[in-house]
Scaffold this motif. Structure first.
Motif, PDB file in Angstrom:
ATOM      1  N   TYR A   1     -11.792  -0.256   7.390  1.00 25.57           N
ATOM      2  CA  TYR A   1     -11.117  -0.123   6.212  1.00 25.57           C
ATOM      3  C   TYR A   1     -11.819  -1.402   5.079  1.00 25.57           C
ATOM      4  N   ILE A   2     -10.970  -2.176   5.730  1.00 28.27           N
ATOM      5  CA  ILE A   2     -10.895  -3.492   4.848  1.00 28.27           C
ATOM      6  C   ILE A   2     -12.846  -4.054   4.831  1.00 28.27           C
ATOM      7  N   SER A   3     -13.005  -4.745   4.334  1.00 28.10           N
ATOM      8  CA  SER A   3     -14.703  -5.237   4.148  1.00 28.10           C
ATOM      9  C   SER A   3     -14.656  -6.445   3.914  1.00 28.10           C
ATOM     10  N   PRO A   4     -14.714  -7.085   5.256  1.00 27.34           N
ATOM     11  CA  PRO A   4     -15.242  -8.351   6.030  1.00 27.34           C
ATOM     12  C   PRO A   4     -15.980  -9.345   4.193  1.00 27.34           C
ATOM     13  N   ARG A   5     -16.950  -8.442   3.889  1.00 29.41           N
ATOM     14  CA  ARG A   5     -17.806  -9.082   2.483  1.00 29.41           C
ATOM     15  C   ARG A   5     -16.607  -9.328   1.525  1.00 29.41           C
ATOM     16  N   GLN A   6     -16.082  -8.270   1.062  1.00 29.38           N
ATOM     17  CA  GLN A   6     -15.163  -8.540   0.129  1.00 29.38           C
ATOM     18  C   GLN A   6     -14.162  -9.750   0.620  1.00 29.38           C
ATOM     19  N   LEU A   7     -13.758  -9.556   1.496  1.00 30.45           N
ATOM     20  CA  LEU A   7     -12.830 -11.047   2.219  1.00 30.45           C
ATOM     21  C   LEU A   7     -13.862 -12.254   1.438  1.00 30.45           C
ATOM     22  N   ALA A   8     -14.579 -12.052   1.943  1.00 31.74           N
ATOM     23  CA  ALA A   8     -15.061 -13.489   2.113  1.00 31.74           C
ATOM     24  C   ALA A   8     -15.265 -13.944   0.750  1.00 31.74           C
ATOM     25  N   ALA A   9     -15.608 -12.768  -0.434  1.00 27.84           N
ATOM     26  CA  ALA A   9     -15.751 -13.337  -1.520  1.00 27.84           C
ATOM     27  C   ALA A   9     -14.192 -13.450  -2.063  1.00 27.84           C
ATOM     28  N   GLY A  10     -13.301 -13.875  -1.812  1.00 34.50           N
ATOM     29  CA  GLY A  10     -11.867 -13.869  -2.166  1.00 34.50           C
ATOM     30  C   GLY A  10     -10.713 -12.899  -2.443  1.00 34.50           C
ATOM     31  N   ALA A  11     -11.192 -11.579  -2.424  1.00 34.31           N
ATOM     32  CA  ALA A  11     -10.350 -10.587  -1.762  1.00 34.31           C
ATOM     33  C   ALA A  11      -8.465 -10.565  -1.082  1.00 34.31           C
ATOM     34  N   ASN A  12      -8.392 -10.009  -1.942  1.00 36.02           N
ATOM     35  CA  ASN A  12      -6.595 -10.095  -1.291  1.00 36.02           C
ATOM     36  C   ASN A  12      -6.160  -9.425  -0.338  1.00 36.02           C
ATOM     37  N   LEU A  13      -6.863  -8.267   0.360  1.00 42.59           N
ATOM     38  CA  LEU A  13      -6.756  -6.741   0.895  1.00 42.59           C
ATOM     39  C   LEU A  13      -6.185  -7.448   1.906  1.00 42.59           C
ATOM     40  N   LEU A  14      -5.811  -8.137   2.713  1.00 37.87           N
ATOM     41  CA  LEU A  14      -5.478  -8.228   3.784  1.00 37.87           C
ATOM     42  C   LEU A  14      -3.836  -8.930   3.643  1.00 37.87           C
ATOM     43  N   GLU A  15      -3.484  -9.910   2.112  1.00 33.60           N
ATOM     44  CA  GLU A  15      -2.455 -10.021   2.437  1.00 33.60           C
ATOM     45  C   GLU A  15      -1.677  -9.017   1.192  1.00 33.60           C
ATOM     46  N   ARG A  16      -1.642  -8.397   0.970  1.00 35.31           N
ATOM     47  CA  ARG A  16      -1.621  -7.106  -0.009  1.00 35.31           C
ATOM     48  C   ARG A  16      -1.393  -6.135   1.572  1.00 35.31           C
ATOM     49  N   PHE A  17      -2.495  -5.159   1.662  1.00 34.32           N
ATOM     50  CA  PHE A  17      -1.654  -4.174   2.737  1.00 34.32           C
ATOM     51  C   PHE A  17      -1.656  -4.822   4.147  1.00 34.32           C
ATOM     52  N   VAL A  18      -1.628  -6.036   4.418  1.00 37.36           N
ATOM     53  CA  VAL A  18      -1.436  -6.089   5.655  1.00 37.36           C
ATOM     54  C   VAL A  18      -0.442  -7.110   6.384  1.00 37.36           C
ATOM     55  N   LEU A  19      -0.420  -8.278   5.546  1.00 38.57           N
ATOM     56  CA  LEU A  19       0.546  -9.263   6.107  1.00 38.57           C
ATOM     57  C   LEU A  19       2.504  -8.658   4.837  1.00 38.57           C
ATOM     58  N   ALA A  20       2.031  -8.140   3.741  1.00 36.20           N
ATOM     59  CA  ALA A  20       3.313  -7.498   2.476  1.00 36.20           C
ATOM     60  C   ALA A  20       4.092  -7.077   3.300  1.00 36.20           C
ATOM     61  N   PRO A  21       3.438  -6.067   3.831  1.00 41.09           N
ATOM     62  CA  PRO A  21       4.724  -4.792   4.357  1.00 41.09           C
ATOM     63  C   PRO A  21       4.731  -5.074   5.698  1.00 41.09           C
ATOM     64  N   HIS A  22       3.775  -6.003   6.800  1.00 46.50           N
ATOM     65  CA  HIS A  22       4.571  -6.744   7.719  1.00 46.50           C
ATOM     66  C   HIS A  22       5.419  -7.760   7.829  1.00 46.50           C
ATOM     67  N   ARG A  23       5.760  -8.202   6.624  1.00 46.59           N
ATOM     68  CA  ARG A  23       6.960  -9.733   6.578  1.00 46.59           C
ATOM     69  C   ARG A  23       7.879  -8.345   6.511  1.00 46.59           C
ATOM     70  N   ARG A  24       7.692  -7.699   5.547  1.00 47.26           N
ATOM     71  CA  ARG A  24       8.866  -6.882   5.278  1.00 47.26           C
ATOM     72  C   ARG A  24       9.566  -6.510   6.240  1.00 47.26           C
ATOM     73  N   ILE A  25       8.585  -5.953   7.186  1.00 49.94           N
ATOM     74  CA  ILE A  25       9.176  -5.012   8.653  1.00 49.94           C
ATOM     75  C   ILE A  25       9.667  -6.463   9.650  1.00 49.94           C
ATOM     76  N   LYS A  26       8.627  -7.616   9.342  1.00 49.00           N
ATOM     77  CA  LYS A  26       9.606  -8.984  10.669  1.00 49.00           C
ATOM     78  C   LYS A  26      11.145  -9.178   9.916  1.00 49.00           C
ATOM     79  N   ALA A  27      10.949  -9.235   8.648  1.00 49.98           N
ATOM     80  CA  ALA A  27      11.941  -9.816   8.284  1.00 49.98           C
ATOM     81  C   ALA A  27      13.443  -8.693   8.876  1.00 49.98           C
ATOM     82  N   ARG A  28      12.665  -7.884   8.502  1.00 49.59           N
ATOM     83  CA  ARG A  28      14.074  -6.723   9.597  1.00 49.59           C
ATOM     84  C   ARG A  28      14.296  -6.850  11.452  1.00 49.59           C
ATOM     85  N   LEU A  29      13.123  -7.113  11.621  1.00 46.72           N
ATOM     86  CA  LEU A  29      13.595  -7.193  12.497  1.00 46.72           C
ATOM     87  C   LEU A  29      14.154  -8.363  13.532  1.00 46.72           C
ATOM     88  N   THR A  30      13.421  -9.413  12.477  1.00 46.52           N
ATOM     89  CA  THR A  30      14.567 -10.456  13.134  1.00 46.52           C
ATOM     90  C   THR A  30      15.758 -10.402  12.779  1.00 46.52           C
TER      91      THR A  30
END
Length: 381
Positions: free
Chosen positions: A232-261
């Motif tokens: 679902y997430i293009s490695p080529r776009q990531l290599a070109a600087g797309a922030n998909l992992l930050e927006r759609f993986v890290l950002a929501p999971h940081r919210r989740i991790k904060a609640r769990l902590t």
């Protein structure tokens, strides 16, 4: 105790008191417990589905919390683990979300959002969240409570990750993510608007499910995020600087991790999708107590990307266990031995297990169970 692996007295209460210092103390204690399990050579599948389908009425059990809890506990006992891992069903939160939006029951399985109609959809969800009751979520929670109150096992919760829920709700998530990766905004592109809107629906639904499982007594939550992958997430776009992992993986999971902590609950992160090293590095930023990866990864190589306070779990190809041609018993034993040998050689904390949940396949149940038993009992190299 379960198989002599885990000292229940090492656990602090599931809801610590005394502020952030107490939460940090419990996190340290809990992490040491997982590291100790790895050091003692724990092996375990995610196997509740196998045990469930040995019962005469599995469809009735999955909505009966007490009986489901007994199945989860029986699974842990069979496989000699103190970790009582729930049934992994990644359709549960989708059903609950669509119920809250009044989608007819006969449309839910195949339902996809066609367009984003605006913030009123999110407002409808937020109004429904506090009072909604979903049969499967309720059964999962009752099963967690059964484990917490009736056994000496460690009760785990289970949820789908936000991105993986989103891809179940969109007809074409790949194009929407690609357009977001190209920098298109919601104002410029209706697919990106739909992606962002549904993503918030999904994140809030996942947090709602987690909250219910925390209230039920879960001491760790296993979050399944297989869509955080190259499918679902293009490695080529990531290599070109797309922030998909930050927006759609890290950002929501940081919210989740904060609640769990805040709740004194541990994060176990699972992704069995096709990955690159960038994805693994992203997951590590969430600092889970365990990281579960699929059989596409070489764990003794990934260990260089993962701090030694994170236990690596997996990653035998259990999705192929149904076939003796694709995955013969001897190959299971050989792969188990190699994983044990290589992970021991590099000294990274490791629990041998399945790449995902081990599903009971009609006509192949005994074949699958035999291969699970094989990796559980193969002599240590």
């Amino acid at each position: 105790m379960a198989g002599g692996y885990f000292d229940r007295s090492m656990h602090a209460p599931a809801r610590p008191r005394g502020g952030s210092a107490a939460r940090e103390e419990r996190t340290d204690v809990e992490r040491s417990c997982y590291l100790e399990l790895a050091a003692r050579g724990l092996r375990m599948p995610i196997g509740a589905h196998l045990v469930l389908h040995e019962q005469p009425d599995p469809d009735a059990i999955i909505v009966d919390g007490e009986r489901l809890g007994a199945v989860v506990a029986a699974t842990a006992r069979r496989y000699r683990t103190p970790l009582a891992v729930p049934l992994m069903d990644l359709t549960v939160e989708k059903t609950a979300l669509l119920e809250m939006l009044a989608i007819p029951a006969d449309q839910i399985d195949n339902y996809h959002f066609a367009s984003w109609s605006g913030p009123e959809v999110l407002e409808r969800l937020q109004q429904a969240l506090p009072r909604h009751r979903n049969a499967r979520v309720n059964a999962t929670c009752a099963a967690i409570t059964h484990v917490a109150r009736q056994t000496d096992l460690v009760p785990l919760g289970m949820v789908i990750g936000p991105l993986s829920l989103v891809v179940k709700l969109l007809a074409d998530p790949i194009t929407a993510l690609f357009m977001a990766g190209r920098g298109r905004t919601a104002d410029e592109n209706p697919q990106v608007a739909l992606l962002e809107g549904v993503f918030e629906l999904a994140t809030q639904t996942v947090l709602w499910s987690i909250e219910k499982q925390l209230d039920a007594g879960a001491q760790a939550i296993l979050i399944c995020e297989p869509a955080a992958s190259t499918a679902y997430i293009s490695p080529r776009q990531l290599a070109a600087g797309a922030n998909l992992l930050e927006r759609f993986v890290l950002a929501p999971h940081r919210r989740i991790k904060a609640r769990l902590t805040a709740a004194g609950c541990d994060l176990i992160f699972h992704c069995c999708g096709e990955l690159t090293a960038d994805f693994v590095r992203t997951f590590v930023q969430l600092d889970p107590v365990m990281l579960s990866l699929g059989s596409s990864r070489v764990l003794w190589e990934d260990a260089a990307l993962v701090p030694k306070n994170i236990v690596l779990y997996g990653n035998l190809p259990t999705r192929s266990f149904y076939s003796d041609e694709a995955c013969p018993l001897a190959a299971v034993e050989a792969q188990a031995v190699r994983l044990l040998r290589e992970m021991s050689a590099i000294g990274h904390p490791f629990i041998l297990g399945s790449e995902c949940d081990v599903l009971s396949v009609p006509g192949a149940h005994e074949t699958i169970a035999r291969k699970v038993d094989a990796f559980m009992n193969v002599p240590y190299p």
